[in-house]
Scaffold this active site. Structure first.
Site, PDB file in Angstrom:
ATOM      1  N   ARG A  85     -33.408  11.758  84.766  1.00  0.00           N
ATOM      2  CA  ARG A  85     -32.846  11.292  85.080  1.00  0.00           C
ATOM      3  C   ARG A  85     -31.510  10.912  84.084  1.00  0.00           C
ATOM      4  O   ARG A  85     -31.714   9.761  83.706  1.00  0.00           O
ATOM      5  CB  ARG A  85     -32.120  11.204  86.526  1.00  0.00           C
ATOM      6  CG  ARG A  85     -33.109  12.750  87.106  1.00  0.00           C
ATOM      7  CD  ARG A  85     -33.196  11.392  88.229  1.00  0.00           C
ATOM      8  NE  ARG A  85     -33.163  12.092  89.786  1.00  0.00           N
ATOM      9  CZ  ARG A  85     -34.867  12.188  90.472  1.00  0.00           C
ATOM     10  NH1 ARG A  85     -36.100  12.031  89.161  1.00  0.00           N
ATOM     11  NH2 ARG A  85     -34.883  13.137  90.907  1.00  0.00           N
ATOM     12  N   HIS A  88     -29.352   7.370  86.931  1.00  0.00           N
ATOM     13  CA  HIS A  88     -30.461   7.419  88.062  1.00  0.00           C
ATOM     14  C   HIS A  88     -31.806   7.905  87.663  1.00  0.00           C
ATOM     15  O   HIS A  88     -32.364   8.586  88.852  1.00  0.00           O
ATOM     16  CB  HIS A  88     -30.211   8.479  89.701  1.00  0.00           C
ATOM     17  CG  HIS A  88     -28.540   7.728  90.523  1.00  0.00           C
ATOM     18  ND1 HIS A  88     -28.213   7.090  91.219  1.00  0.00           N
ATOM     19  CD2 HIS A  88     -27.226   8.018  89.183  1.00  0.00           C
ATOM     20  CE1 HIS A  88     -26.971   7.340  91.458  1.00  0.00           C
ATOM     21  NE2 HIS A  88     -26.593   7.344  90.457  1.00  0.00           N
ATOM     22  N   ARG A 125     -34.332   9.903  98.314  1.00  0.00           N
ATOM     23  CA  ARG A 125     -34.107   9.186  96.829  1.00  0.00           C
ATOM     24  C   ARG A 125     -33.753   7.743  96.554  1.00  0.00           C
ATOM     25  O   ARG A 125     -32.226   8.334  97.039  1.00  0.00           O
ATOM     26  CB  ARG A 125     -34.406  10.442  95.826  1.00  0.00           C
ATOM     27  CG  ARG A 125     -34.991   9.752  94.517  1.00  0.00           C
ATOM     28  CD  ARG A 125     -35.213  10.106  93.566  1.00  0.00           C
ATOM     29  NE  ARG A 125     -34.960   9.237  92.851  1.00  0.00           N
ATOM     30  CZ  ARG A 125     -35.052   9.099  91.380  1.00  0.00           C
ATOM     31  NH1 ARG A 125     -32.952   9.732  91.064  1.00  0.00           N
ATOM     32  NH2 ARG A 125     -34.994   8.637  90.201  1.00  0.00           N
ATOM     33  N   ASN A 161     -24.189   6.598  97.551  1.00  0.00           N
ATOM     34  CA  ASN A 161     -24.932   5.396  96.514  1.00  0.00           C
ATOM     35  C   ASN A 161     -24.705   4.252  97.737  1.00  0.00           C
ATOM     36  O   ASN A 161     -23.796   4.476  99.539  1.00  0.00           O
ATOM     37  CB  ASN A 161     -23.757   5.440  96.249  1.00  0.00           C
ATOM     38  CG  ASN A 161     -23.665   5.698  94.298  1.00  0.00           C
ATOM     39  OD1 ASN A 161     -25.066   6.437  94.711  1.00  0.00           O
ATOM     40  ND2 ASN A 161     -22.826   5.385  93.314  1.00  0.00           N
ATOM     41  N   PHE A 174     -16.877  11.626  83.270  1.00  0.00           N
ATOM     42  CA  PHE A 174     -17.907  10.815  84.528  1.00  0.00           C
ATOM     43  C   PHE A 174     -18.837  10.063  83.027  1.00  0.00           C
ATOM     44  O   PHE A 174     -19.488   9.291  82.982  1.00  0.00           O
ATOM     45  CB  PHE A 174     -19.027  11.492  85.077  1.00  0.00           C
ATOM     46  CG  PHE A 174     -19.721  11.350  85.822  1.00  0.00           C
ATOM     47  CD1 PHE A 174     -20.232   9.956  86.582  1.00  0.00           C
ATOM     48  CD2 PHE A 174     -20.870  11.548  85.000  1.00  0.00           C
ATOM     49  CE1 PHE A 174     -21.138   8.967  86.768  1.00  0.00           C
ATOM     50  CE2 PHE A 174     -21.945  11.303  86.101  1.00  0.00           C
ATOM     51  CZ  PHE A 174     -22.256   9.950  86.716  1.00  0.00           C
ATOM     52  N   ARG A 371     -18.488  17.283  90.015  1.00  0.00           N
ATOM     53  CA  ARG A 371     -20.343  16.801  90.829  1.00  0.00           C
ATOM     54  C   ARG A 371     -21.064  18.421  91.086  1.00  0.00           C
ATOM     55  O   ARG A 371     -21.789  18.504  91.435  1.00  0.00           O
ATOM     56  CB  ARG A 371     -20.210  15.977  91.939  1.00  0.00           C
ATOM     57  CG  ARG A 371     -19.972  14.836  90.702  1.00  0.00           C
ATOM     58  CD  ARG A 371     -20.336  13.261  93.051  1.00  0.00           C
ATOM     59  NE  ARG A 371     -21.500  13.439  92.542  1.00  0.00           N
ATOM     60  CZ  ARG A 371     -21.848  12.703  94.612  1.00  0.00           C
ATOM     61  NH1 ARG A 371     -21.054  12.481  94.940  1.00  0.00           N
ATOM     62  NH2 ARG A 371     -23.133  12.330  94.145  1.00  0.00           N
ATOM     63  N   TYR A 375     -24.435  19.105  88.824  1.00  0.00           N
ATOM     64  CA  TYR A 375     -26.080  18.369  89.745  1.00  0.00           C
ATOM     65  C   TYR A 375     -26.895  20.549  89.372  1.00  0.00           C
ATOM     66  O   TYR A 375     -28.328  19.759  89.317  1.00  0.00           O
ATOM     67  CB  TYR A 375     -26.302  18.758  91.189  1.00  0.00           C
ATOM     68  CG  TYR A 375     -25.861  16.739  91.308  1.00  0.00           C
ATOM     69  CD1 TYR A 375     -24.045  16.526  91.064  1.00  0.00           C
ATOM     70  CD2 TYR A 375     -26.087  15.857  91.446  1.00  0.00           C
ATOM     71  CE1 TYR A 375     -23.386  14.971  90.660  1.00  0.00           C
ATOM     72  CE2 TYR A 375     -25.623  14.548  91.846  1.00  0.00           C
ATOM     73  CZ  TYR A 375     -24.862  14.116  91.356  1.00  0.00           C
ATOM     74  OH  TYR A 375     -24.407  12.927  91.205  1.00  0.00           O
ATOM     75  N   ARG A 382     -33.489  19.318  83.674  1.00  0.00           N
ATOM     76  CA  ARG A 382     -34.160  18.605  83.520  1.00  0.00           C
ATOM     77  C   ARG A 382     -35.329  19.535  83.982  1.00  0.00           C
ATOM     78  O   ARG A 382     -37.083  18.886  83.784  1.00  0.00           O
ATOM     79  CB  ARG A 382     -33.457  17.912  84.836  1.00  0.00           C
ATOM     80  CG  ARG A 382     -34.400  16.070  84.883  1.00  0.00           C
ATOM     81  CD  ARG A 382     -33.666  15.673  85.720  1.00  0.00           C
ATOM     82  NE  ARG A 382     -33.967  16.050  87.366  1.00  0.00           N
ATOM     83  CZ  ARG A 382     -34.598  15.999  88.126  1.00  0.00           C
ATOM     84  NH1 ARG A 382     -35.649  14.828  87.744  1.00  0.00           N
ATOM     85  NH2 ARG A 382     -35.175  15.697  89.504  1.00  0.00           N
TER      86      ARG A 382
HETATM   87 FE1  HDE Z   1     -24.526  11.313  90.202  1.00  0.00          FE
HETATM   88  N1  HDE Z   1     -25.202  12.256  89.396  1.00  0.00           N
HETATM   89  N2  HDE Z   1     -22.235  12.085  89.306  1.00  0.00           N
HETATM   90  N3  HDE Z   1     -23.053   9.997  91.539  1.00  0.00           N
HETATM   91  N4  HDE Z   1     -25.802  10.696  90.968  1.00  0.00           N
HETATM   92  C1  HDE Z   1     -26.742  12.951  89.191  1.00  0.00           C
HETATM   93  O1  HDE Z   1     -28.114  14.380  88.673  1.00  0.00           O
HETATM   94  C2  HDE Z   1     -22.549  13.088  88.367  1.00  0.00           C
HETATM   95  C3  HDE Z   1     -21.337  10.164  91.411  1.00  0.00           C
HETATM   96  C4  HDE Z   1     -25.401  10.097  92.292  1.00  0.00           C
HETATM   97  O2  HDE Z   1     -32.259   9.878  93.700  1.00  0.00           O
HETATM   98  C5  HDE Z   1     -26.654  13.705  87.759  1.00  0.00           C
HETATM   99  O3  HDE Z   1     -30.398  15.020  89.203  1.00  0.00           O
HETATM  100  C6  HDE Z   1     -21.394  13.326  88.163  1.00  0.00           C
HETATM  101  C7  HDE Z   1     -21.131   9.586  92.727  1.00  0.00           C
HETATM  102  C8  HDE Z   1     -27.103   9.754  92.927  1.00  0.00           C
HETATM  103  O4  HDE Z   1     -32.294  12.648  92.726  1.00  0.00           O
HETATM  104  C9  HDE Z   1     -25.821  13.911  87.265  1.00  0.00           C
HETATM  105  C10 HDE Z   1     -20.749  12.695  88.497  1.00  0.00           C
HETATM  106  C11 HDE Z   1     -22.455   9.016  92.886  1.00  0.00           C
HETATM  107  C12 HDE Z   1     -27.828  10.715  91.935  1.00  0.00           C
HETATM  108  C13 HDE Z   1     -24.927  13.273  87.665  1.00  0.00           C
HETATM  109  C14 HDE Z   1     -20.772  11.497  89.395  1.00  0.00           C
HETATM  110  C15 HDE Z   1     -23.308   9.588  92.648  1.00  0.00           C
HETATM  111  C16 HDE Z   1     -27.284  10.788  90.741  1.00  0.00           C
HETATM  112  C17 HDE Z   1     -28.685  12.760  86.932  1.00  0.00           C
HETATM  113  C18 HDE Z   1     -19.138  12.307  88.328  1.00  0.00           C
HETATM  114  C19 HDE Z   1     -21.669   8.962  94.698  1.00  0.00           C
HETATM  115  C20 HDE Z   1     -29.572  10.631  91.834  1.00  0.00           C
HETATM  116  C21 HDE Z   1     -29.118  13.696  87.487  1.00  0.00           C
HETATM  117  C22 HDE Z   1     -17.879  13.244  88.925  1.00  0.00           C
HETATM  118  C23 HDE Z   1     -21.441   9.604  95.857  1.00  0.00           C
HETATM  119  C24 HDE Z   1     -30.158  11.905  92.466  1.00  0.00           C
HETATM  120  C25 HDE Z   1     -29.224  14.485  88.825  1.00  0.00           C
HETATM  121  C26 HDE Z   1     -31.957  11.705  93.062  1.00  0.00           C
HETATM  122  C27 HDE Z   1     -27.120  11.531  89.888  1.00  0.00           C
HETATM  123  C28 HDE Z   1     -23.671  13.380  88.207  1.00  0.00           C
HETATM  124  C29 HDE Z   1     -20.974  10.476  90.077  1.00  0.00           C
HETATM  125  C30 HDE Z   1     -24.962   9.732  93.278  1.00  0.00           C
HETATM  126  C31 HDE Z   1     -26.226  13.693  86.205  1.00  0.00           C
HETATM  127  C32 HDE Z   1     -20.772  14.620  87.015  1.00  0.00           C
HETATM  128  C33 HDE Z   1     -20.024   9.455  92.529  1.00  0.00           C
HETATM  129  C34 HDE Z   1     -27.692   9.052  93.859  1.00  0.00           C
HETATM  130  O5  HDE Z   1     -26.005  15.245  87.676  1.00  0.00           O
END
Ligand code: HDE
Length: 704
Positions: A85, A88, A125, A161, A174, A371, A375, A382
């Site tokens: 990833r 994360h 996770r 988070n 981001f 987001r 995702y 991936r």
């Molecule tokens: Fe993520 N984030 N994120 N994020 N995020 C990813 O998805 C992204 C954000 C969070 O255990 C990616 O599968 C953008 C906030 C978790 O598999 C990706 C933005 C929060 C996990 C991605 C954010 C998160 C990710 C990387 C801003 C808390 C792990 C691999 C708009 C609410 C999930 C994947 C797991 C993972 C994009 C911001 C939480 C790249 C574009 C805010 C817990 O898609």
């Protein structure tokens, strides 16, 4: 019959996965020294005669291309990795269930909330954000808390988070914040650390991140365990009822065992002693039947509340303090089963914020909106194709029927003639049809406006809630936060970046800014940064934001490390062990040799750890129970002296026997032991020690 994923097919999939793919060729077995085992085969199911040597032309000749077993084995090995990833990357997951406390049908038509006692399968996770896949667990970082709920009406992912706000307000930033925090691109370090110039450069140029900065510099980013941290959905979402009415909602996960973090000096040492500290903790807890639990809490509010609240609730850098809008507990999440295979499940699980179910809807939060694209897109890269939903960990557990077909690794294409609709093929042959009455419907909202690339004025307050967070912390926590800022900024090599950060802190709390300026040796205080909107100073403290005010009330779920030597008091060790176990805690013995010690009753006490491999940072509290004869050798060992000196320096509670004094003296502990020490051989029973140790740290100790 047979559109993809009908009931029978879903079961067929499970069968195929478990029995055929997982267990090899038709159950053929043969007898070896260890007993009856399956026959080793190639991927094609051909039995293998020799897995030790490749096929050669002569004993010392070249390997032959026709060795299909050799080529298949290496080919597959060469392709074992999938891209980690982008963020994360390091994570650890477990299975469990979510149990609904009471029907919420007045608030939402989401199926999982309709019936009290309903259990919905779940996969969770946890992760760090910045570190690569092989990085250490206990780095200072936000933790991911991603929950997949396999409901009867589809999969719902709450990808959250352990911090309720985020660095940025618009998803377009981001890539910048992530590039800035990860290794600097020319040197590829530092790994899993925000303490470097690029991160603080970006942050100090991004005032909207100041609220999040307070959270990441607090002990929230060094949680003792996944089991003792909160989770948050961060964004505002919507709950939609059966009539189409909707309300806003924020999601919270509250750990049943209370909040707990470690101290920074301890975190640094844990990473050396056990880089898998958080993984091991979750593994051990689940495997030993101490299933971790969180309650799902909702903050539900209507548009009037949103319009009258101090800040715009579409802005993901803002919270609603629990004292303003209480969190209603609506169910519990229990993790009770580890994965069978890390790669198949934890690595391949594909969380997507776009995965919501009827009764839940998005808000217009621009971070969430972005987001919802990212995702799905990231999973394609991936997992290599659009059929990642066919993997058992990602597939719904409810029936599903659609006309999507083909692509890489398509397991379940539609059967029969219809792969489109409308069609003229009646009955089952015609395949599934849409269901306006029960199908997903977006909440009705009236949205109109000019097309603009703009940030709303209502997002312009960047400091008020940062200040509120800071003043909600206890003195000890404020000190830790200050020390963290001094530590991080001291790693920044460019003075102007350090100063720019202090200029922001001046808008948060002048005393904090002063202490940090002093800590990094600024001789002159910079001007306060010019705020887009004057910060408010009238927001009251919110005790819910403090870890220490929401800590544990008992030793349940915690671990005691007991240092023993030959000749130690067997009865005392046994009494301590049973008291800890009665309180729901765990005991691990640490001895000079892992084989154990011979106690005063002549019996062997097997040890869990050898002293070198078990510094006191691995435990929540320690007991030092050497014998009078054993303590001298112990006191000569630097590891033993560190064991007690660190326990003292990390404000831990220490149970001891008089013989331990010799070790304490050699380790430089004060002659007058403080209230964090409980002598077990002078009248205090183990239960008294456990009662004293319930807060887990003796913060009254100097330096805390
Ligand atoms: Fe993520 N984030 N994120 N994020 N995020 C990813 O998805 C992204 C954000 C969070 O255990 C990616 O599968 C953008 C906030 C978790 O598999 C990706 C933005 C929060 C996990 C991605 C954010 C998160 C990710 C990387 C801003 C808390 C792990 C691999 C708009 C609410 C999930 C994947 C797991 C993972 C994009 C911001 C939480 C790249 C574009 C805010 C817990 O898609």
């Amino acid at each position: 019959m047979g559109k993809p994923g009908n009931d029978e097919e879903a079961q067929g999939r499970a069968r195929l996965h478990d029995e055929e793919v997982g267990r090899g060729p038709g159950g053929e077995t043969h007898q070896v020294a260890g007993g009856e085992v399956p026959v080793l085969t190639t991927q094609q199911g051909v039995p293998v005669a020799d897995d030790q040597n490749s096929l050669k032309a002569g004993a010392r000749g070249p390997t032959l291309l026709e060795d299909f077993h050799f080529r298949e084995k290496l080919f597959h090995f060469d392709h074992e990795r999938i891209p980690e990833r982008v963020v994360h990357a390091r994570g650890y997951g477990a299975h469990g269930y979510f149990e609904t406390y009471e029907s919420l049908s007045d608030l939402t038509r989401a199926d999982l909330f309709q019936r009290a006692g309903e259990k919905t399968p779940a996969f969770v996770r946890f992760s760090t954000v910045a570190g690569n896949k092989g990085s250490a667990d206990m780095v200072r970082d936000v933790r991911g808390f991603a929950v997949k709920l396999y409901t009867r009406e589809g999969n719902w992912d709450i990808v959250g988070n352990n911090i309720p706000v985020f660095f940025i307000q618009d998803a377009i930033k981001f890539p910048d914040v992530v590039h800035a925090v990860k290794q600097e691109p020319d040197r590829d370090f530092p790994q899993a650390a925000s303490a470097h110039d690029n991160f603080w450069d970006f942050i100090s140029l991004t005032p909207e991140s100041m609220h999040m900065v307070m959270w990441i510099m607090s002990d929230r980013t060094i949680p003792r365990s996944f089991r003792f941290m909160e989770g948050f959905g961060v964004h505002t979402f919507r709950l939609v009822d059966a009539e189409g009415g909707w309300r806003f909602v924020k999601f919270h996960w509250k750990p049943k065992l209370g909040l707990q973090s470690v101290v920074w000096n301890e975190a640094v040492k844990i990473n050396g002693a056990d880089p898998d500290f958080h993984r091991r903790d979750l593994w051990n807890a689940v495997q030993s039947g101490n299933f971790p639990e969180w309650e799902l809490g909702l903050q539900v509010f209507d548009e009037d509340f949103a319009n009258s609240f101090d800040f715009d609730l579409l802005d993901p850098t803002k919270i609603i303090p629990e004292e303003v809008l209480p969190v209603r507990k609506v169910g519990r999440l229990v993790l009770d089963r580890m994965v069978d295979n890390f790669f198949a499940e934890t690595e391949q699980v594909a969380f997507c914020t776009q995965n919501i179910v009827p009764g839940i809807d998005f808000s217009e939060d621009p971070l969430l909106q972005g987001r919802n694209f990212s995702y799905l897109d990231t999973q394609l890269k991936r997992l290599g194709g659009p059929n990642f939903t066919h993997l058992p960990i990602n597939a719904p557990k409810c029936p599903f029927h659609h006309f999507q077909q083909d692509g890489h690794m398509a397991f379940f294409n539609p059967k029969g003639r219809a792969n489109y609709e409308p069609n003229s093929w009646g009955g089952a042959e015609g395949g599934p049809r849409e269901a306006p009455d029960i199908g997903f419907k977006s909440a009705r909202t009236d949205i109109a406006g000019p097309k603009l690339r703009i940030r709303s004025d209502t997002f312009a307050d960047h400091y008020s809630q940062a200040r509120q967070f800071y003043i909600s912390q206890t003195e000890v926590e404020q000190r830790h936060l200050t020390d963290a800022l001094v530590f991080e900024l001291s790693k920044v090599e460019t003075p102007v970046i350090r100063e720019r950060m202090v200029s922001h802190l001046l808008n948060i709390d002048a005393a904090l800014a002063g202490k940090v300026a002093d800590g990094i040796g600024l001789t002159q205080m910079p001007q306060a940064a010019t705020p887009a909107r004057p910060p408010r100073t009238d927001l009251p403290p919110s005790p819910a934001l403090s870890i220490l005010q929401n800590g544990p009330q008992s030793f349940a779920g915690r671990k005691l490390g007991v240092l023993v030597t030959d000749g130690c008091d067997a009865a005392l060790v046994a009494a301590l062990r049973s008291a800890v176990e009665d309180a729901g805690g765990m005991v691990e013995l640490v001895a000079p040799r892992v084989g154990g010690v011979t106690a005063d009753d002549g019996r062997l006490l097997p040890a869990h750890h050898q002293l070198d491999g078990a510094p006191s940072v691995l435990f929540d509290a320690v007991a030092v129970l050497p014998s009078a004869e054993g303590v001298a050798a112990l006191a000569d060992k630097p590891q033993a002296r560190d064991f007690v000196a660190d326990a003292y320096a990390h404000y831990k509670f220490v149970a001891y026997v008089s013989a331990a004094r010799k070790l304490f003296d050699k380790a430089g502990l004060p002659a007058q032991l403080d209230g964090g020490f409980v002598a077990l051989d002078t009248g205090s029973p183990p239960s008294a020690f456990l009662a004293a140790a319930a807060p887990l740290r003796f913060w009254a100790r100097p330096g805390a």
